[in-house]
Design a protein around this motif. Structure first.
Motif: not given
Length: 140
Positions: A77-86
């Motif tokens: 999982x990627x923290x919802x505040x840090x998505x879309x950054x690879x």
């Protein structure tokens, strides 16, 4: 970005990233400690990804079935505040490398095909989509 193996001292951070990655998650440091103390985790690892400011942004757990056998990434999982950054792709690639170090011959993921973000992340990290498998449930 740096990626590190999470140990007991990272349980709070690991759990916080998972809660911020999955809506409705109540995963806690206590849950992580219980998981990590179990026999299956002897062939498992948790990884944490940190951004350039040192903030934990993604997490994954890998499970190896042992030398010469497949491994599983679950959950990632990627923290919802840090998505879309690879970060998802990067931690997935690191997870495959960790499985290789554990002796796994291949890596598998299992995510609902309706989870477009996860499917895209896994595809970008080199996974190939297979025919969907349906879960079966029985009313009790």
């Amino acid at each position: 970005m740096r990626i590190e193996v999470a140990g007991p001292e990272d349980a709070e951070v690991r759990a916080a990233v998972q809660r911020a990655s999955f809506d409705g998650s109540r995963f806690s440091a206590g849950h992580w400690r219980a998981m990590a103390s179990g026999l299956p985790y002897a062939e498992g690892r948790c990884l944490l990804a940190y951004d350039g400011r040192g903030e934990a942004v993604a997490a994954v757990t890998v499970w190896s079935a042992g030398l010469g056998r497949p491994g599983l990434l679950e959950p990632m999982g990627v923290h919802r505040d840090h998505r879309g950054q690879g970060y998802g792709r990067a931690i997935t690639v690191a997870a495959v490398a960790a499985l290789r170090e554990l002796g796994a011959t291949s890596a598998l993921v299992a995510t609902p095909s309706s989870n477009a973000g996860a499917v895209a992340t896994y595809r970008s990290a080199g996974f190939a989509e297979r025919e969907p498998t349906r879960d079966r449930v029985r009313d009790i």
